[in-house]
Design a protein around this motif. Structure first.
Motif, PDB file in Angstrom:
ATOM      1  N   SER A  17       0.847  -1.192   0.000  1.00 52.90           N
ATOM      2  CA  SER A  17       0.000   0.000   0.000  1.00 52.90           C
ATOM      3  C   SER A  17       0.881   1.239   0.000  1.00 52.90           C
ATOM      4  O   SER A  17       2.071   1.155  -0.283  1.00 52.90           O
ATOM      5  N   GLN A  19       2.116   3.374   2.336  1.00 50.40           N
ATOM      6  CA  GLN A  19       3.211   3.639   3.273  1.00 50.40           C
ATOM      7  C   GLN A  19       4.052   2.430   3.623  1.00 50.40           C
ATOM      8  O   GLN A  19       5.130   2.566   4.187  1.00 50.40           O
ATOM      9  N   LYS A  20       3.535   1.235   3.331  1.00 53.79           N
ATOM     10  CA  LYS A  20       4.226   0.025   3.795  1.00 53.79           C
ATOM     11  C   LYS A  20       4.057  -1.122   2.817  1.00 53.79           C
ATOM     12  O   LYS A  20       3.082  -1.152   2.059  1.00 53.79           O
ATOM     13  N   LYS A  22       3.323  -5.038   3.551  1.00 50.22           N
ATOM     14  CA  LYS A  22       3.012  -5.940   4.663  1.00 50.22           C
ATOM     15  C   LYS A  22       2.894  -7.360   4.108  1.00 50.22           C
ATOM     16  O   LYS A  22       2.484  -7.532   2.953  1.00 50.22           O
ATOM     17  N   GLY A 302      -6.937   4.041   5.575  1.00 52.19           N
ATOM     18  CA  GLY A 302      -5.503   3.835   5.310  1.00 52.19           C
ATOM     19  C   GLY A 302      -4.863   5.187   5.090  1.00 52.19           C
ATOM     20  O   GLY A 302      -5.215   6.147   5.790  1.00 52.19           O
ATOM     21  N   THR A 303      -3.966   5.306   4.122  1.00 52.44           N
ATOM     22  CA  THR A 303      -3.457   6.638   3.801  1.00 52.44           C
ATOM     23  C   THR A 303      -4.630   7.445   3.260  1.00 52.44           C
ATOM     24  O   THR A 303      -4.849   8.588   3.638  1.00 52.44           O
ATOM     25  N   GLU A 346      -2.631  12.920  10.787  1.00 52.29           N
ATOM     26  CA  GLU A 346      -1.294  12.764  11.364  1.00 52.29           C
ATOM     27  C   GLU A 346      -0.622  14.135  11.543  1.00 52.29           C
ATOM     28  O   GLU A 346       0.003  14.390  12.570  1.00 52.29           O
ATOM     29  N   TRP A 357      -1.379  10.025  19.847  1.00 53.62           N
ATOM     30  CA  TRP A 357      -2.790   9.815  19.514  1.00 53.62           C
ATOM     31  C   TRP A 357      -3.680   9.849  20.759  1.00 53.62           C
ATOM     32  O   TRP A 357      -4.839  10.244  20.698  1.00 53.62           O
ATOM     33  N   GLY A 434      -5.164   1.521   9.006  1.00 53.85           N
ATOM     34  CA  GLY A 434      -4.326   1.957  10.128  1.00 53.85           C
ATOM     35  C   GLY A 434      -5.054   2.752  11.194  1.00 53.85           C
ATOM     36  O   GLY A 434      -4.838   2.548  12.392  1.00 53.85           O
ATOM     37  N   ALA A 435      -5.945   3.669  10.797  1.00 50.94           N
ATOM     38  CA  ALA A 435      -6.603   4.534  11.788  1.00 50.94           C
ATOM     39  C   ALA A 435      -7.800   3.857  12.453  1.00 50.94           C
ATOM     40  O   ALA A 435      -8.424   4.440  13.345  1.00 50.94           O
ATOM     41  N   ASN A 438      -8.291   3.586  16.287  1.00 45.94           N
ATOM     42  CA  ASN A 438      -8.605   4.766  17.086  1.00 45.94           C
ATOM     43  C   ASN A 438     -10.114   4.841  17.380  1.00 45.94           C
ATOM     44  O   ASN A 438     -10.917   5.228  16.535  1.00 45.94           O
TER      45      ASN A 438
HETATM   46  N1  LIG Z   1      -3.949   5.450  16.710  1.00 45.63           N
HETATM   47  C1  LIG Z   1      -4.139   5.992  15.510  1.00 45.63           C
HETATM   48  N2  LIG Z   1      -5.062   6.947  15.330  1.00 45.63           N
HETATM   49  C2  LIG Z   1      -5.282   7.505  14.121  1.00 45.63           C
HETATM   50  N3  LIG Z   1      -4.590   7.162  13.011  1.00 45.63           N
HETATM   51  C3  LIG Z   1      -3.652   6.216  13.125  1.00 45.63           C
HETATM   52  C4  LIG Z   1      -3.381   5.578  14.357  1.00 45.63           C
HETATM   53  N4  LIG Z   1      -2.386   4.660  14.147  1.00 45.63           N
HETATM   54  C5  LIG Z   1      -2.072   4.730  12.819  1.00 45.63           C
HETATM   55  N5  LIG Z   1      -2.822   5.664  12.209  1.00 45.63           N
HETATM   56  C6  LIG Z   1      -2.783   6.090  10.807  1.00 45.63           C
HETATM   57  O1  LIG Z   1      -2.742   4.976   9.952  1.00 45.63           O
HETATM   58  C7  LIG Z   1      -2.113   5.398   8.742  1.00 45.63           C
HETATM   59  C8  LIG Z   1      -1.536   4.197   8.032  1.00 45.63           C
HETATM   60  O2  LIG Z   1      -2.567   3.313   7.736  1.00 45.63           O
HETATM   61  P1  LIG Z   1      -2.288   2.056   6.811  1.00 45.63           P
HETATM   62  O3  LIG Z   1      -3.610   1.385   6.614  1.00 45.63           O
HETATM   63  O4  LIG Z   1      -1.166   1.249   7.343  1.00 45.63           O
HETATM   64  O5  LIG Z   1      -1.820   2.807   5.480  1.00 45.63           O
HETATM   65  P2  LIG Z   1      -1.526   2.246   4.040  1.00 45.63           P
HETATM   66  O6  LIG Z   1      -2.190   0.893   3.964  1.00 45.63           O
HETATM   67  O7  LIG Z   1      -2.141   3.251   3.123  1.00 45.63           O
HETATM   68  O8  LIG Z   1      -0.034   2.203   3.865  1.00 45.63           O
HETATM   69  C9  LIG Z   1      -1.039   6.382   9.173  1.00 45.63           C
HETATM   70  O9  LIG Z   1      -0.895   7.426   8.221  1.00 45.63           O
HETATM   71  C10 LIG Z   1      -1.515   6.876  10.535  1.00 45.63           C
HETATM   72  O10 LIG Z   1      -1.848   8.246  10.483  1.00 45.63           O
END
Ligand SMILES: Nc1ncnc2c1ncn2[C@@H]1O[C@H](COP(=O)(O)OP(=O)(O)O)[C@@H](O)[C@H]1O
Ligand SMILES: O=C(CO)[C@@H](O)[C@H](O)COP(=O)(O)O
Length: 534
Positions: A17, A19-20, A22, A302-303, A346, A357, A434-435, A438
């Motif tokens: 994706s 940022q990463k 996996k 996600g992002t 972020e 957070w 990712g979020a 929360n």
């Molecule tokens: N506790 C949290 N609260 C809100 N957002 C978070 C938290 N932990 C991670 N994130 C957000 O999750 C995002 C990454 O999500 P992710 O699904 O891994 O991204 P992607 O799949 O696009 O690479 C980060 O940019 C970060 O802001």
């Protein structure tokens, strides 16, 4: 004597994706037995990405050096091995890739991919010379307005484009991006022997040759006829010359494209019989990982923030996207994508709460729902729907944070409602990404959408799980006795595992009363900021 052979079967999934990268390894009961990830900004600092992307010299230009993704694959596989993951038990591999991004293979790159030396890292072989474009455009890029207009005009307007391909032209979609490369870097386009999406690139690495693009991720290109599931000649012709030979023939997401290449057999002890399955886009893959029926609204934080639902028949939407479904291959899915999402949250978390957070959530919870009517707009980057840029902020951190989160969710809901979605207590929302950890953000979603919010119990994001589940299902279809009637994807996966859903938040009783008037005001604010051109 070890466990019976059948029990030692494992499925490997990847999610490349924004940022990463996996990876997850599942056993035959689809339980996680190993997982690893590589974060581009911090694990690969030499590529100087921020939030997984590089900024180009032009406004709204975003790219990535494709070798970063190759290097990430070397590292993530090593990290799995360091966890004692037994890759010899893997029977099928599939992937999920950020949508729309494209890679342009040189003749030399394809030859290298077919003849990898197992003594060396992938990135030591598939290096810059494997690609004719080393600043590969990704989904965040929105520099192709001109190409979008040209393509829409040539097929008979944006409605015609949407009817044919499921979306009017969007700047990040691969067709307009390919056309820009053809126009601005004609020599590079001529030298590009094949073009991969990020998803088909993952499968190509394991296959040791260029893997076809699947229908579902292929629907994010403005090039695929989503009803016939073939490239639209009309769209190819208005995009760039001889494009069909560069794209190859699109395939069903359930396709077993071949066996893993010798490189992986020798270097990581994969079985030579291990199957490679076509990969798909990360949003279709998230839908595959969520395992809910078509009544659910699914959201990925996600992002980008995305809203997805399954559909029996394609709709003719003026905005947003209709994609071929990743698992029910006769069906469709809707997708709404919002660019100003996690990276904006972020950024505000950093400036108001020092990146903590918990502190961010304390501020969020210290203000009443509705925030005294204060709503923020954070279209730092050109937003996708509407095409708008501009910021409206507040000075106190408490007001600022609630205004941000409520503003984002009001925006998502208003766009979805304008397209015909209806929300209420009977709607069920499943959130991933990712979020989604929360709970304070999830409570705001529950309130703004006036619907209960659930998460899955997996501990891993749905897009990643979806990749491994799809690998298991495609193999099941292939191994099934030809006379048998196959179970549908969801029934098959749920016959092996249970979908443990947690009800995380319920809307407060006065939610609709608070947010209905705010929705009207938010729409007006977004409309004022919207670019008059589109
Ligand atoms: N506790 C949290 N609260 C809100 N957002 C978070 C938290 N932990 C991670 N994130 C957000 O999750 C995002 C990454 O999500 P992710 O699904 O891994 O991204 P992607 O799949 O696009 O690479 C980060 O940019 C970060 O802001
Ligand atoms: O452009 C889109 C969907 O149309 C984005 O959703 C990308 O697919 C990136 O996904 P994440 O990295 O945010 O999951």
């Amino acid at each position: 004597m070890g466990p019976p052979k059948q029990l030692k079967r494992a499925f490997l999934g990847f999610d490349l994706s924004t940022q990463k990268l996996k990876a997850v390894l599942l056993n035959c009961k689809l339980e996680v037995i190993a997982a690893a990830e590589v974060k581009f900004d911090t694990d690969l600092p030499e590529f100087r990405t921020t939030g997984g992307a590089n900024n180009g010299p032009d406004k709204n230009e975003y790219f990535v050096q494709p070798v970063m993704w190759v290097k990430a694959m070397d590292i993530v596989l090593d990290r799995l091995v360091m966890q004692q993951a037994d890759l010899s038990t893997v029977v099928a591999i599939s992937g999920s890739g950020q949508q729309h991004g494209s890679l342009y293979w040189s003749k030399h790159g394809i030859k290298t991919l077919q003849n990898l030396n197992s003594e060396k890292f992938l990135h030591a072989q598939i290096d810059d010379s494997a690609f004719v474009v080393n600043r590969t455009p990704i989904w965040m890029d929105s520099t192709t307005t001109k190409q979008c207009l040209e393509m829409e005009m040539a097929v008979g307007g944006k409605h015609k484009m949407a009817q044919l391909t499921g979306s009017k032209c969007y700047e990040r979609f691969t067709g307009p991006q390919i056309r820009k490369i053809y126009q601005k870097r004609c020599h590079a386009y001529e030298e590009a022997k094949r073009i991969s999406l990020v998803s088909s690139f993952i499968s190509s690495l394991f296959l040791g040759s260029i893997c076809p693009i699947d229908f579902s991720d292929g629907s994010g290109m403005n090039l695929l006829d989503i009803r016939k599931k073939i490239w639209s000649k009309e769209c190819l012709n208005v995009c760039a010359p001889d494009l069909d030979e560069r794209l190859g023939v699109p395939v069903s997401p359930n396709t077993v494209v071949g066996n893993v290449s010798k490189y992986f057999v020798k270097r990581f002890s994969f079985s030579p019989d291990c199957k490679v399955i076509a990969s798909t886009g990360d949003n279709p893959s998230a839908l595959a990982g969520m395992l809910v029926n078509s009544k659910w609204l699914t959201i990925s934080l996600g992002t980008s923030d995305t809203l997805m639902m399954s559909l029996k028949e394609p709709l003719n939407w003026e905005e947003g996207h209709v994609l071929c479904h990743p698992t029910e291959t006769e069906q469709y899915m809707t997708l709404l994508c919002f660019k100003n999402a996690s990276l904006v949250r972020e950024g505000i978390n950093k400036t108001t709460s020092g990146g903590n957070w918990e502190k961010f959530n304390e501020y969020l919870e210290s203000t009443p729902r509705g925030n005294f009517g204060n709503m923020a707009v954070h279209f730092n980057d050109m937003e996708i729907i509407p095409r708008a840029q501009g910021v409206l902020r507040f000075s106190s951190p408490q007001i600022e944070i609630r205004a941000l989160i409520e503003g984002q969710m009001l925006h998502h809901r208003s766009v979805a409602e304008d397209l015909g979605y209806r929300f209420g207590q009977e709607t069920h929302i499943l959130v991933t990404g990712g979020a989604s950890v929360n709970k304070s953000i999830l409570q705001t979603i529950a309130d703004v959408f006036n619907s209960p919010v659930y998460t899955q119990d997996e501990g891993h994001e749905a897009a990643l799980m979806g990749a491994a589940y799809r690998a298991a299902y495609a193999l099941y279809l292939q191994e099934l006795d030809k006379t048998g009637t196959p179970l549908c994807y969801r029934d098959y996966i749920l016959s092996l595992t249970t979908n443990k859903l947690n009800l995380v938040c319920e809307p407060n009783k006065d939610s609709e009363q608070i947010y209905a008037p705010m929705l009207l005001r938010y729409r007006e604010m977004a409309r004022i900021l919207a670019d008059p051109y589109k």
